[in-house]
Design a protein around this motif. Structure first.
Motif, PDB file in Angstrom:
ATOM      1  N   UNK A 186     -12.995   2.318  -7.456  1.00 50.84           N
ATOM      2  CA  UNK A 186     -12.450   0.860  -7.248  1.00 50.84           C
ATOM      3  C   UNK A 186     -11.032   0.841  -7.195  1.00 50.84           C
ATOM      4  N   UNK A 187     -10.203   1.818  -7.610  1.00 52.20           N
ATOM      5  CA  UNK A 187      -8.878   1.933  -7.910  1.00 52.20           C
ATOM      6  C   UNK A 187      -8.270   3.036  -6.756  1.00 52.20           C
ATOM      7  N   UNK A 188      -9.318   3.872  -6.498  1.00 51.91           N
ATOM      8  CA  UNK A 188      -8.680   4.820  -5.432  1.00 51.91           C
ATOM      9  C   UNK A 188     -10.014   5.357  -4.618  1.00 51.91           C
ATOM     10  N   UNK A 189      -9.751   4.963  -3.512  1.00 43.84           N
ATOM     11  CA  UNK A 189     -11.086   5.487  -2.520  1.00 43.84           C
ATOM     12  C   UNK A 189     -10.854   6.972  -2.008  1.00 43.84           C
ATOM     13  N   UNK A 190      -9.741   7.403  -2.362  1.00 38.04           N
ATOM     14  CA  UNK A 190      -9.363   8.756  -1.651  1.00 38.04           C
ATOM     15  C   UNK A 190      -9.364   8.694  -0.261  1.00 38.04           C
ATOM     16  N   UNK A 191      -8.821   7.728   0.286  1.00 35.35           N
ATOM     17  CA  UNK A 191      -8.772   7.744   1.716  1.00 35.35           C
ATOM     18  C   UNK A 191      -6.965   7.971   1.853  1.00 35.35           C
ATOM     19  N   UNK A 192      -6.740   8.967   2.499  1.00 38.04           N
ATOM     20  CA  UNK A 192      -5.122   9.117   2.459  1.00 38.04           C
ATOM     21  C   UNK A 192      -4.692   8.737   3.786  1.00 38.04           C
ATOM     22  N   UNK A 193      -4.299   7.246   3.477  1.00 34.33           N
ATOM     23  CA  UNK A 193      -3.702   6.319   4.368  1.00 34.33           C
ATOM     24  C   UNK A 193      -2.607   5.406   3.805  1.00 34.33           C
ATOM     25  N   UNK A 194      -1.549   5.077   4.371  1.00 34.15           N
ATOM     26  CA  UNK A 194      -0.767   4.096   3.806  1.00 34.15           C
ATOM     27  C   UNK A 194      -0.548   2.970   4.952  1.00 34.15           C
ATOM     28  N   UNK A 195      -0.426   1.615   4.430  1.00 29.70           N
ATOM     29  CA  UNK A 195       0.022   0.636   5.423  1.00 29.70           C
ATOM     30  C   UNK A 195       1.469   0.416   5.379  1.00 29.70           C
ATOM     31  N   UNK A 247       0.887  -1.118   0.034  1.00 30.93           N
ATOM     32  CA  UNK A 247       0.041   0.092  -0.104  1.00 30.93           C
ATOM     33  C   UNK A 247       0.889   1.226   0.200  1.00 30.93           C
ATOM     34  N   UNK A 248       0.589   2.262  -0.908  1.00 26.07           N
ATOM     35  CA  UNK A 248       1.359   3.357  -1.068  1.00 26.07           C
ATOM     36  C   UNK A 248       0.578   4.560  -0.455  1.00 26.07           C
ATOM     37  N   UNK A 249       1.235   5.563  -0.119  1.00 21.75           N
ATOM     38  CA  UNK A 249       0.361   6.750   0.221  1.00 21.75           C
ATOM     39  C   UNK A 249      -0.440   7.324  -0.702  1.00 21.75           C
ATOM     40  N   UNK A 250      -1.701   7.780  -0.532  1.00 22.79           N
ATOM     41  CA  UNK A 250      -2.566   8.582  -1.476  1.00 22.79           C
ATOM     42  C   UNK A 250      -2.586   9.877  -0.993  1.00 22.79           C
ATOM     43  N   UNK A 251      -2.172  10.767  -2.094  1.00 26.50           N
ATOM     44  CA  UNK A 251      -1.934  12.277  -1.668  1.00 26.50           C
ATOM     45  C   UNK A 251      -3.160  12.734  -2.176  1.00 26.50           C
ATOM     46  N   UNK A 252      -3.980  12.987  -1.320  1.00 27.47           N
ATOM     47  CA  UNK A 252      -5.319  13.574  -1.529  1.00 27.47           C
ATOM     48  C   UNK A 252      -5.505  14.938  -1.639  1.00 27.47           C
TER      49      UNK A 252
END
Length: 314
Positions: A305-314, A285-290
């Motif tokens: 389905x590809x990006x839920x725009x939740x700015x979290x990374x694991x 999982x990579x950071x989503x820079x929203x």
């Protein structure tokens, strides 16, 4: 007429043997990959690991490609023959041919039109206006005396790790024989030129800083004798201005040791985050820079389905 003796850097370029990449276990990355990663790591992952990126051609990329090639031809003839020979080139026809060919090539990839006759005519006329402006001011824009053209689309291939290489191409490079300095130029096409905000965007400026650093490494040339400059051409100018507005904007970003080190460290962090020790992309999982700036042009912005725009990374 006897040929002039090759300079130190010309000899190094002539004798340079680029490394061979074994793509069965090694890979190359481009600045565009790095640029996408700095915008949004998750977008990079979807594009370069999951290969989800839908192909997107635009009239802006077509214009940029055609204009690059036209201007590079002009510069090539100018330095390898003469300024007069360059001015005799029918650049308008060359640009028209490249403009049409590039559009056709992009169309063939998807069989879908992405522009129309009115827009294409507007972009073509803009290109012709820029060409005429540059030709009329050739002597002010380019110095030919005691200056050599080292290369156009000069390839860079530099090892970042044992199995990952940076691969890039420099638009054109000049060498001042008197000053013994190399000048790296990057051509940018822009609607109205770069704003002050764009001139301060470290991610935007990283490309030419990295090219300076890695050109020096590739050819063993003193990086303190390398200057960099963005050659920015404007499609539109404010016609009502009481002062003449140039079609070409020159911008020379600070490229000292600190700035280059920062750019190199960010590139190294990109490699460390995205590739393992064997050069394979890391599936994680990579950071989503929203945000508005990062999501506005993202091809996955409307694909939950590809990006839920939740700015979290694991």
């Amino acid at each position: 007429m006897a040929k002039s003796k090759l300079s130190e850097i010309e000899l190094r370029i002539k004798n340079h043997t680029p490394p061979e990449i074994n793509y069965s276990f090694q890979r190359s990355v481009s600045y565009s990959q790095y640029s996408i990663y700095t915008t949004c790591p998750h977008q990079w992952y979807l594009s370069y690991v999951e290969n989800k990126n839908p192909y997107q051609a635009t009239i802006h990329t077509v214009f940029g490609t055609a204009f690059h090639e036209t201007l590079q031809k002009y510069i090539d003839v100018m330095y390898n023959e003469s300024g007069a020979a360059a001015d005799r080139l029918d650049l308008e026809t060359l640009f028209q041919e490249r403009f049409k060919e590039t559009y056709s090539q992009e169309y063939e990839k998807t069989k879908e039109h992405f522009s129309n006759a009115v827009e294409m005519r507007e972009f073509f006329d803009d290109g012709v206006a820029i060409i005429k402006w540059i030709k009329a001011r050739r002597n002010k824009l380019f110095t030919v005396r005691k200056v050599k053209l080292l290369g156009i689309e000069m390839p860079l291939l530099v090892g970042l790790t044992k199995n990952v290489y940076l691969k890039g191409y420099i638009d054109f490079i000049l060498y001042d024989e008197d000053l013994q300095k190399v000048y790296i130029y990057d051509i940018k096409t822009s609607t109205r030129g770069w704003s002050e905000r764009e001139k301060k965007d470290d991610n935007k400026l990283a490309q030419i800083l990295l090219y300076k650093e890695y050109f020096g490494r590739q050819f063993g040339f003193d990086v303190d004798r390398i200057e960099v400059e963005y050659f920015i051409v404007k499609r539109k100018i404010w016609e009502a201005s009481e002062f003449p507005i140039p079609r070409v904007q020159s911008f020379k970003p600070a490229s000292g040791k600190t700035k280059r080190r920062q750019a190199v460290e960010k590139m190294e962090n990109f490699i460390k985050d995205c590739f393992d020790e064997f050069g394979k992309p890391q599936v994680k999982s990579y950071l989503k820079n929203i945000g508005e700036s990062s999501c506005k042009w993202c091809p996955y912005a409307n694909k939950p389905e590809l990006c839920d725009k939740t700015a979290v990374s694991v």
